[in-house]
Design a protein around this motif. Sequence first.
Motif, mmCIF file in Angstrom:
data_model
loop_
_atom_site.group_PDB
_atom_site.id
_atom_site.type_symbol
_atom_site.label_atom_id
_atom_site.label_comp_id
_atom_site.label_asym_id
_atom_site.label_seq_id
_atom_site.Cartn_x
_atom_site.Cartn_y
_atom_site.Cartn_z
ATOM 1 N N TRP A 204 9.505 69.591 -8.677
ATOM 2 C CA TRP A 204 8.177 68.984 -7.589
ATOM 3 C C TRP A 204 7.771 71.224 -8.554
ATOM 4 O O TRP A 204 6.385 71.012 -8.013
ATOM 5 C CB TRP A 204 8.436 68.843 -6.666
ATOM 6 C CG TRP A 204 7.125 69.133 -6.017
ATOM 7 C CD1 TRP A 204 6.566 69.480 -4.721
ATOM 8 C CD2 TRP A 204 5.947 67.450 -6.431
ATOM 9 N NE1 TRP A 204 4.572 69.267 -4.946
ATOM 10 C CE2 TRP A 204 4.700 68.012 -5.019
ATOM 11 C CE3 TRP A 204 5.345 66.374 -6.563
ATOM 12 C CZ2 TRP A 204 3.723 67.261 -4.842
ATOM 13 C CZ3 TRP A 204 4.928 65.602 -6.296
ATOM 14 C CH2 TRP A 204 3.874 65.706 -5.935
ATOM 15 N N LYS A 205 8.305 71.320 -7.883
ATOM 16 C CA LYS A 205 8.899 73.252 -8.158
ATOM 17 C C LYS A 205 7.869 73.232 -9.143
ATOM 18 O O LYS A 205 6.881 74.070 -9.429
ATOM 19 C CB LYS A 205 9.905 73.896 -7.587
ATOM 20 C CG LYS A 205 10.119 73.615 -6.091
ATOM 21 C CD LYS A 205 11.498 74.468 -6.101
ATOM 22 C CE LYS A 205 11.738 74.994 -4.773
ATOM 23 N NZ LYS A 205 12.794 74.943 -4.715
ATOM 24 N N LYS B 57 0.345 74.104 -11.759
ATOM 25 C CA LYS B 57 -1.442 74.974 -11.737
ATOM 26 C C LYS B 57 -1.704 75.883 -12.167
ATOM 27 O O LYS B 57 -3.028 76.569 -11.755
ATOM 28 C CB LYS B 57 -1.572 74.534 -9.746
ATOM 29 C CG LYS B 57 -1.003 73.398 -9.201
ATOM 30 C CD LYS B 57 -1.100 73.237 -7.662
ATOM 31 C CE LYS B 57 -0.724 72.190 -6.922
ATOM 32 N NZ LYS B 57 -0.524 72.922 -5.474
ATOM 33 N N MET C 62 6.310 70.835 -11.427
ATOM 34 C CA MET C 62 4.892 70.139 -11.527
ATOM 35 C C MET C 62 4.038 71.787 -10.932
ATOM 36 O O MET C 62 2.572 71.554 -11.229
ATOM 37 C CB MET C 62 4.937 69.621 -10.845
ATOM 38 C CG MET C 62 3.651 68.722 -11.524
ATOM 39 S SD MET C 62 2.784 66.922 -9.910
ATOM 40 C CE MET C 62 2.849 67.912 -8.008
ATOM 41 N N THR C 63 4.023 71.796 -9.823
ATOM 42 C CA THR C 63 3.616 73.556 -8.873
ATOM 43 C C THR C 63 3.390 74.328 -9.640
ATOM 44 O O THR C 63 2.078 75.357 -9.376
ATOM 45 C CB THR C 63 3.806 73.497 -7.704
ATOM 46 O OG1 THR C 63 5.566 73.664 -7.969
ATOM 47 C CG2 THR C 63 4.315 72.770 -6.283
ATOM 48 N N ASN D 239 -0.316 71.031 -14.765
ATOM 49 C CA ASN D 239 0.937 70.475 -13.609
ATOM 50 C C ASN D 239 0.534 68.973 -14.253
ATOM 51 O O ASN D 239 1.322 67.846 -13.770
ATOM 52 C CB ASN D 239 0.436 70.517 -12.273
ATOM 53 C CG ASN D 239 -1.389 70.501 -11.754
ATOM 54 O OD1 ASN D 239 -1.896 70.134 -12.781
ATOM 55 N ND2 ASN D 239 -1.395 69.701 -10.829
ATOM 56 N N PHE E 287 3.935 66.573 -14.244
ATOM 57 C CA PHE E 287 4.046 65.721 -13.643
ATOM 58 C C PHE E 287 5.015 64.706 -13.708
ATOM 59 O O PHE E 287 5.908 64.317 -13.455
ATOM 60 C CB PHE E 287 3.318 65.253 -13.319
ATOM 61 C CG PHE E 287 2.975 63.792 -12.062
ATOM 62 C CD1 PHE E 287 3.592 64.281 -10.940
ATOM 63 C CD2 PHE E 287 3.021 62.755 -12.946
ATOM 64 C CE1 PHE E 287 3.302 62.756 -10.245
ATOM 65 C CE2 PHE E 287 2.683 61.651 -12.137
ATOM 66 C CZ PHE E 287 3.542 61.529 -11.128
ATOM 67 N N TRP F 127 9.329 64.894 -12.992
ATOM 68 C CA TRP F 127 9.337 63.832 -11.798
ATOM 69 C C TRP F 127 8.922 62.441 -12.343
ATOM 70 O O TRP F 127 9.372 62.416 -10.911
ATOM 71 C CB TRP F 127 8.181 64.699 -10.669
ATOM 72 C CG TRP F 127 7.894 64.706 -9.551
ATOM 73 C CD1 TRP F 127 9.111 65.614 -8.139
ATOM 74 C CD2 TRP F 127 7.635 63.304 -8.243
ATOM 75 N NE1 TRP F 127 9.462 64.539 -7.728
ATOM 76 C CE2 TRP F 127 8.169 63.130 -7.437
ATOM 77 C CE3 TRP F 127 6.675 62.250 -8.843
ATOM 78 C CZ2 TRP F 127 8.082 61.828 -6.566
ATOM 79 C CZ3 TRP F 127 6.605 61.450 -8.180
ATOM 80 C CH2 TRP F 127 7.314 61.546 -6.988
#
Length: 167
Positions: free
Chosen positions: A109-110, A116, A112-113, A128, A132, A135
């Motif tokens: 998740w980190k 951004k 993926m962020t 992202n 993603f 994840w």
Amino acid sequence: MQIVDRLTRVIVWLCRIGAGLAFALLMAAVLIQVVGRTAGSSPVWTEELTRFALLYLVAFGAGLSFRSGDMVNVDVISETLPGNLPWALRLVSAIATVGLCIYLLSSGWKFMTIGKMQTSPALGLPMNFAHFIVWLMLALLALFAGLRILGMLTRTEDGLPTKAEEL
């Protein structure tokens, strides 16, 4: 257990649709590349789209391959052991898979962020969208391994790979 069976069928169906769409997108992008190259030059964005589609294909297919037994599996020794040892090893393997995937979900998740803040060079998509995939693959693999554990503990399955027609 009918609810679990129904949920499993829906998840398998959604993953098959996702893998099928990703594969269709991959084929379309490669076709555009090939036609473009024979005509002179192919669009730059097709290279990026091909990579993204391939990654999504892997993400949707990982859980399905875990369920069907198509994922790499070393069972030459474990399946020849006596008694309930093969069953126990399959259970331990599924528990380890769930544990590792759940442990890595927060890092995924980190990752993926972070995307951004970036965009892909050719398509201009936020990264992202691509990040993603990590994840998603971990979540789906954990879900399918969790379903295997549930099935083994409720004795509705033995943890052996499911035949394709039963998926």
